[in-house]
Design an enzyme around this catalytic site. Structure first.
Site, PDB file in Angstrom:
ATOM      1  N   CYS A 290       0.788  -1.242   0.000  1.00 51.82           N
ATOM      2  CA  CYS A 290       0.000   0.000   0.000  1.00 51.82           C
ATOM      3  C   CYS A 290       0.818   1.290   0.000  1.00 51.82           C
ATOM      4  O   CYS A 290       0.527   2.184  -0.800  1.00 51.82           O
ATOM      5  CB  CYS A 290      -0.962   0.021   1.177  1.00 51.82           C
ATOM      6  SG  CYS A 290      -1.434  -1.574   1.808  1.00 51.82           S
ATOM      7  N   ARG A 319       6.192 -11.304   5.627  1.00 52.16           N
ATOM      8  CA  ARG A 319       5.624 -11.073   6.952  1.00 52.16           C
ATOM      9  C   ARG A 319       6.142 -12.120   7.911  1.00 52.16           C
ATOM     10  O   ARG A 319       6.267 -13.293   7.556  1.00 52.16           O
ATOM     11  CB  ARG A 319       4.101 -11.166   6.908  1.00 52.16           C
ATOM     12  CG  ARG A 319       3.502 -10.068   6.055  1.00 52.16           C
ATOM     13  CD  ARG A 319       2.002 -10.126   6.088  1.00 52.16           C
ATOM     14  NE  ARG A 319       1.456  -9.145   5.155  1.00 52.16           N
ATOM     15  CZ  ARG A 319       0.175  -9.058   4.831  1.00 52.16           C
ATOM     16  NH1 ARG A 319      -0.693  -9.870   5.384  1.00 52.16           N
ATOM     17  NH2 ARG A 319      -0.237  -8.149   3.986  1.00 52.16           N
ATOM     18  N   GLN A 337       0.721 -10.947  -3.104  1.00 47.38           N
ATOM     19  CA  GLN A 337      -0.655 -10.486  -3.033  1.00 47.38           C
ATOM     20  C   GLN A 337      -1.068  -9.989  -4.403  1.00 47.38           C
ATOM     21  O   GLN A 337      -0.289  -9.317  -5.075  1.00 47.38           O
ATOM     22  CB  GLN A 337      -0.740  -9.291  -2.085  1.00 47.38           C
ATOM     23  CG  GLN A 337      -0.820  -9.636  -0.633  1.00 47.38           C
ATOM     24  CD  GLN A 337      -1.091  -8.375   0.173  1.00 47.38           C
ATOM     25  OE1 GLN A 337      -0.458  -7.349  -0.043  1.00 47.38           O
ATOM     26  NE2 GLN A 337      -2.027  -8.452   1.081  1.00 47.38           N
ATOM     27  N   ASP A 339      -2.734  -7.409  -5.361  1.00 47.86           N
ATOM     28  CA  ASP A 339      -3.162  -6.224  -4.645  1.00 47.86           C
ATOM     29  C   ASP A 339      -3.701  -5.180  -5.610  1.00 47.86           C
ATOM     30  O   ASP A 339      -3.263  -5.089  -6.741  1.00 47.86           O
ATOM     31  CB  ASP A 339      -1.909  -5.648  -3.967  1.00 47.86           C
ATOM     32  CG  ASP A 339      -2.221  -5.026  -2.631  1.00 47.86           C
ATOM     33  OD1 ASP A 339      -3.405  -4.878  -2.319  1.00 47.86           O
ATOM     34  OD2 ASP A 339      -1.260  -4.688  -1.919  1.00 47.86           O
ATOM     35  N   HIS A 341      -5.347  -0.899  -5.273  1.00 47.96           N
ATOM     36  CA  HIS A 341      -5.870   0.211  -4.486  1.00 47.96           C
ATOM     37  C   HIS A 341      -6.718   1.079  -5.383  1.00 47.96           C
ATOM     38  O   HIS A 341      -6.286   1.454  -6.472  1.00 47.96           O
ATOM     39  CB  HIS A 341      -4.718   0.992  -3.838  1.00 47.96           C
ATOM     40  CG  HIS A 341      -3.970   0.159  -2.850  1.00 47.96           C
ATOM     41  ND1 HIS A 341      -2.864  -0.581  -3.182  1.00 47.96           N
ATOM     42  CD2 HIS A 341      -4.223  -0.101  -1.541  1.00 47.96           C
ATOM     43  CE1 HIS A 341      -2.454  -1.243  -2.117  1.00 47.96           C
ATOM     44  NE2 HIS A 341      -3.252  -0.986  -1.106  1.00 47.96           N
ATOM     45  N   LYS A 425     -14.974  -3.503   5.997  1.00 49.25           N
ATOM     46  CA  LYS A 425     -14.563  -4.346   4.870  1.00 49.25           C
ATOM     47  C   LYS A 425     -15.559  -5.459   4.601  1.00 49.25           C
ATOM     48  O   LYS A 425     -16.383  -5.804   5.455  1.00 49.25           O
ATOM     49  CB  LYS A 425     -13.200  -4.973   5.155  1.00 49.25           C
ATOM     50  CG  LYS A 425     -13.225  -5.908   6.353  1.00 49.25           C
ATOM     51  CD  LYS A 425     -11.933  -6.694   6.493  1.00 49.25           C
ATOM     52  CE  LYS A 425     -11.958  -7.532   7.779  1.00 49.25           C
ATOM     53  NZ  LYS A 425     -10.838  -8.408   7.926  1.00 49.25           N
ATOM     54  N   HIS A 471      -8.557  -0.878  -0.419  1.00 48.84           N
ATOM     55  CA  HIS A 471      -7.619  -1.962  -0.760  1.00 48.84           C
ATOM     56  C   HIS A 471      -8.476  -3.135  -1.220  1.00 48.84           C
ATOM     57  O   HIS A 471      -9.524  -3.373  -0.645  1.00 48.84           O
ATOM     58  CB  HIS A 471      -6.866  -2.515   0.447  1.00 48.84           C
ATOM     59  CG  HIS A 471      -6.260  -1.539   1.375  1.00 48.84           C
ATOM     60  ND1 HIS A 471      -4.914  -1.294   1.399  1.00 48.84           N
ATOM     61  CD2 HIS A 471      -6.789  -0.777   2.357  1.00 48.84           C
ATOM     62  CE1 HIS A 471      -4.646  -0.427   2.357  1.00 48.84           C
ATOM     63  NE2 HIS A 471      -5.757  -0.098   2.962  1.00 48.84           N
TER      64      HIS A 471
END
Ligand SMILES: [Zn+2]
Ligand SMILES: [Zn+2]
Length: 598
Positions: A290, A319, A337, A339, A341, A425, A471
């Site tokens: 992000c 992570r 990911q 991902d 945005h 979410k 996200h």
């Protein structure tokens, strides 16, 4: 671990069966030292830990089960009694593990090391000649255990009290059910889960490995696994290109200032690895993509006309996960990911959420998951201070998510207080072939990062405004979704994702030339085909291709060669007979385009 539910009727059943197991083992080994079995900490079953003069193997199970069956048939009552500590010490004077447990009980801790209510009594249960320290509850009698409803499953090593400094004991696992049918259904499912385990199939099908030299939770994708992954990524890119997304690419590390700005060093520090020093600066491996996307957004002035903007990236993140929680590709330390945005104006929010929801649903449906379960996480209204963003922002975001779900006729579970501090979410869960639920896509509002990175656009009114930011991920993690697909399909991936779509099997050496020609034509048509050139027998080649879960085996002998055809066998062993090669190519194209079939 699930909390102890001593009220659950299966607790008493499994727990009582564990006592019967312990008695049976003590009969076989009169000098056996008994530890204990926290029966409720093994889902669907029970276990008991023993210190025995020799190692048990599954070959011992028939004898142990036979003794257990006798104790069941003898129908002994389970008798409770409260005992004093000294009396208990006398009872278990030659059972060192029980004595140690008594020490703990005396110190006010239970068998799990948790606090006991003060003044709690010490109790035992006895069936037949066997008395054991126990809190209960139990069945009334051993005869209530269904004679055909229990089974021993395996034996493994387990340290006393789970501490590797202690002695290694033998843990016997078993299961018990109210009926034979339920036992059989459970055993079938267990076997099915083992067969489908992606770690096992990952090795058998040569898809990936996790090697100690690299480190736990860090996967190596082998050529076939990488091919599947690339196909997943290609499909993802194709859909995102069509869906109005812009692709971005960002580094694996960033300076500490970035993670201070984003707040990760404050609220996500325990998920991040130690920094790397470069030229007197500290760089962190990215746990999320992000912050980079925020910088791309605010790297230039944005106008209301630029919005919505959608930045998408297959971003690999790192992570920290404790090593004990890692599991194949389902829980790893490095993963990619898918991902994105989304940045939009308030008036675009509903349309944008509708779009992304529809995108998620149709994307998952392409993999055969067309009955997703939705979960909407919202604020806990009693602690409004806990959350970033204004009351109005939250209200608008929660209402939009709920309205979008409703507008698509989707029922959802609304969970108050489950939202993270920065926004509400939607989580989308999918159900696999065994009925197991997996978390896949997420659509997550964020009122925090736009603030921290001071994101802004110039509105129609010529003033500066903060965009809404969402996200979202569809696969969630490529590695995890890959594992899920392997388990869901038991390794037999849909044709469009199969690393090898057809294996061509020449009946004899003489047909090799024709086999190569068939492979060449399939390759020219865009399919993945291999010729099995080994000198094995034809049936062995068919079996091997089936074990490798190749969807089609094309057998070519003199007859096929003369007719310009192939004889089609499936990995299910179905024999589809002979067909001309162009007809097979058409069929293959149809199946691949439909993304399902077989
Ligand atoms: Zn008990
Ligand atoms: Zn993000």
């Amino acid at each position: 671990m699930s909390p102890v539910n001593r009220e659950d009727p299966s607790f008493a059943l499994r727990h009582s069966t564990a006592h019967v197991l312990a008695q049976a083992v003590r009969e076989m080994f009169p000098g056996a030292k008994l530890a204990w079995g926290p029966h409720d900490r093994f889902e669907n079953g029970f276990y008991y830990d023993f210190d025995l003069p020799r190692a048990l193997t599954p070959d011992d199970f028939p004898e142990i089960e036979g003794r257990m069956l006798r104790l069941v048939r003898e129908d002994h009552p389970f008798r409770y009694r409260a005992v004093g500590v000294d009396e208990a010490r006398g009872l278990f004077s030659n059972q060192p593990y029980k004595l140690e447990t008594l020490d703990e009980l005396e110190r006010g801790r239970d068998e799990y090391g948790e606090d006991r209510p003060s003044g709690a009594v010490i109790s035992t249960y006895t069936q037949d000649t066997f008395e054991d320290l126990c809190l209960g509850p139990h069945l009334e009698r051993s005869g209530e255990i269904p004679a055909d409803g229990f089974k021993l499953l395996d034996v493994s090593g387990a340290y006393w009290r789970g501490d590797e400094k202690n002695k290694m004991l033998q843990r016997v696992h078993g299961t018990a059910w109210p009926s034979k049918e339920e036992l059989e259904r459970y055993l079938w499912r267990r076997e099915e889960e083992e067969k489908r385990d992606h770690r096992r199939l990952g090795t058998e099908l040569d898809l990936f490995s996790i090697r100690p030299e690299v480190g736990p939770g860090l996967a190596l994708f082998h050529p076939k696994g990488t091919l599947v992954r690339v196909l997943m990524e290609d499909y993802w890119r194709e859909r995102h290109r069509a869906g109005g997304y812009d692709f971005v690419a960002t580094p694996h590390v960033g300076r500490s200032i970035l993670w201070e700005t984003s707040g990760h060093l404050k609220w996500y520090r325990e998920g991040m690895y130690s920094p790397i020093s470069i030229e007197e600066d500290r760089y962190y491996l990215k746990p999320m993509n992000c912050p980079f996307h925020m910088l791309i957004f605010n790297g230039r002035p944005r106008s209301y006309r630029d919005l919505p903007l959608r930045f998408a990236e297959l971003g690999t993140v790192y992570r920290y996960e404790p090593s004990g929680t890692l599991r194949g590709l389902l829980r790893v330390r490095g993963f990619t990911q898918d991902d994105a945005h989304l940045f939009c104006r308030p008036d675009q929010m509903r349309v944008e959420i509708d779009r992304v929801l529809e995108f998620c649903l149709s994307f998952l449906a392409a993999f055969g998951f067309d009955e997703p379960e939705m979960e909407l996480s919202v604020r806990d209204p009693s602690t409004p201070d806990k959350y970033a963003g204004s009351e109005d922002d939250w209200e608008m975001a929660e209402t939009t998510l709920a309205a979008s779900l409703e507008g698509h006729g989707l029922t959802c579970e609304r969970v108050e207080g489950e939202a993270v501090f920065y926004g509400p979410k939607i989580d989308i869960g999918i159900t696999d072939a065994l009925g197991r639920r997996w978390q896949a896509s997420t659509i997550q509002f964020d009122f925090n990062l736009p603030e921290r990175f001071d994101l802004a656009y110039v509105g129609e009114d010529n003033r500066s405004h903060r965009p809404y930011m969402v996200h979202r991920a569809l696969y969630g993690s490529i590695e995890r979704f890959f594992a899920l697909l392997i388990e869901h399909h038991a390794g037999a991936l849909p044709v469009w994702l199969s690393p090898v779509q057809a294996t061509i099997i020449p009946v004899s050496e003489r047909n090799l030339g024709y086999a190569d020609k068939v492979a060449g034509e399939l390759a020219a048509a865009g399919f993945r085909a291999e010729v099995d050139r080994r000198s094995e027998r034809m049936n062995a080649k068919i079996r091997d291709a089936q074990l490798q879960k190749v969807p089609y085996m094309l057998v070519v002998g003199n007859r096929e060669e003369e007719a310009g055809g192939v004889s089609v066998r499936l990995r299910t062993n179905e024999d589809r007979g002979s067909t001309e090669l162009p007809a097979f190519v058409d069929h293959l194209r149809e199946v691949v385009e439909a993304k399902d079939g077989l």
